[in-house]
Design an enzyme around this catalytic site. Structure first.
Site, PDB file in Angstrom:
ATOM      1  N   LYS A 168       0.828  -1.209   0.000  1.00 11.45           N
ATOM      2  CA  LYS A 168       0.000   0.000   0.000  1.00 11.45           C
ATOM      3  C   LYS A 168       0.860   1.256   0.000  1.00 11.45           C
ATOM      4  O   LYS A 168       0.604   2.200  -0.765  1.00 11.45           O
ATOM      5  CB  LYS A 168      -0.921  -0.010   1.216  1.00 11.45           C
ATOM      6  CG  LYS A 168      -1.884   1.161   1.278  1.00 11.45           C
ATOM      7  CD  LYS A 168      -2.787   1.069   2.497  1.00 11.45           C
ATOM      8  CE  LYS A 168      -3.759  -0.083   2.358  1.00 11.45           C
ATOM      9  NZ  LYS A 168      -4.746  -0.092   3.477  1.00 11.45           N
ATOM     10  N   LYS A 213      -2.539  15.414   8.877  1.00 12.79           N
ATOM     11  CA  LYS A 213      -1.339  15.314   9.707  1.00 12.79           C
ATOM     12  C   LYS A 213      -0.084  15.515   8.872  1.00 12.79           C
ATOM     13  O   LYS A 213       0.796  16.318   9.224  1.00 12.79           O
ATOM     14  CB  LYS A 213      -1.276  13.956  10.411  1.00 12.79           C
ATOM     15  CG  LYS A 213      -0.049  13.810  11.317  1.00 12.79           C
ATOM     16  CD  LYS A 213       0.189  12.371  11.737  1.00 12.79           C
ATOM     17  CE  LYS A 213       0.888  11.588  10.636  1.00 12.79           C
ATOM     18  NZ  LYS A 213       1.347  10.260  11.095  1.00 12.79           N
TER      19      LYS A 213
END
Length: 337
Positions: A168, A213
């Site tokens: 991923k 973030k």
């Protein structure tokens, strides 16, 4: 080449911070109080090694910063929620800095923004140690982001496997590199340095694997835009300190008011709240103190611990005074008075 370990000394961020002063005689509280500079501190945050000068007592806010923070509080998704005030943040920062040092950007050469983007992606769902190892192996194997872009996915996966979720993360990283090359002809994010805080968020968050973030970290570490990045550490501490609403408070608010409803409490909404109410000049230092896993608060107040603060100067971990906890925990603070 991929350059690492540097931190940006950006005029926009440093302008938010009070000037450094060397202690002369007895330290005095208040604006412009003399402070004692400490040696350079090596930090680890989000798998990114940092080295910045620290000092034991933070200076007061620059003129007008408290007023700006009060106005900014109106932009919080939890409008009218009373905590924290700019004064609350300043008091906690002062108390923490006595033990962990105030953090400031260093004067070392800038690292590439892509270093931070990739490093932050690799830090997801793993430890700082594993993510830093994955980043180092990626650098060693390919030596440039252009070579990472051109590599077979299996080769990239092999290099970063120790950081977890390799397939991923490889897909996310290579998609970013391919898009940058297609749009600009380069595998580089250096153009972000000239952008505003909001533009940086817009540019980065169009990519899968990059959220608020990561965008806030790029603003804070690389672009010189004050931005209170919220990771798992900061989110946990905010909830423990009562600096974000509880689910019960949220439900009560939404039932009793005809005003704007408060959204679900998660990392993104708490980020928006803290970024609105934290004074800009404290965001860099507070973020690092709260996330540094080698010399910051997480060393002594981990995932299973509870942070306490009396609102003045007393900090506790699981009900025990922080000063006593530090005496029992190996770290750079030992041997300091």
């Amino acid at each position: 080449e991929i350059k690492t370990l540097g931190t940006v000394r950006d005029s926009r961020l440093l302008a938010q911070m009070p000037p450094r002063k060397t202690a002369v005689g007895k330290d005095a509280p208040g604006r412009g109080a003399p402070v004692r500079l400490l040696k350079r501190s090596n930090s680890m945050s989000h798998g990114i090694p940092l080295s910045e000068p620290t000092r034991k007592r933070p200076a007061a806010a620059a003129s007008g910063s408290v007023k700006k923070a009060r106005v900014a509080a109106e932009e919080s998704p939890f409008a009218s929620f009373p905590r924290p005030t700019p004064q609350d943040v300043a008091k906690l920062h002062t108390a923490l800095a006595k033990h962990f040092g105030e953090r400031r950007p260093s004067g070392r050469p800038k690292r590439q923004i892509l270093d931070t983007v990739v490093g932050t992606i690799l830090s997801q769902n793993t430890t700082n140690t594993n993510s830093h190892r994955a980043f180092s192996q990626l650098v060693k194997k390919f030596n440039s982001w252009e070579k990472v872009r051109q590599a077979k996915p299996a080769q990239v996966e092999e290099a970063i496997r120790c950081g977890g979720l390799a397939p991923k993360k490889t897909q996310w990283i290579q998609a970013i590199l391919q898009t940058l090359h297609k749009e600009t002809g380069k595998t580089s994010f250096e153009f972000l340095r000239k952008m505003s805080k909001e533009e940086v968020h817009e540019q980065l968050e169009r990519f899968q694997g990059v959220g608020k973030k990561t965008s806030a970290i790029i603003n804070l570490f690389d672009c010189g835009n004050p931005d209170m990045a919220v990771d798992t550490h900061v989110f946990r501490y905010a909830l423990q300190l009562g600096w974000a609403p509880t689910d019960k408070e949220r439900l009560a608010h939404n039932k009793s008011t005809s005003g704007k409803a408060w959204p679900v409490i998660n990392r993104d909404t708490v980020y928006a709240h803290l970024d609105a109410v934290f004074p800009d000049h404290l965001k860099y230092s507070m973020h690092l103190i709260l996330t540094d896993t080698t010399g910051g608060l997480p060393v002594v107040c981990g995932a299973r611990s509870t942070l306490g603060f009396d609102g003045k100067s007393a900090i506790s971990v699981d009900g025990k005074a922080l000063k006593e906890v530090l005496k029992e925990t190996p770290g750079p603070w030992q041997g300091k008075k």
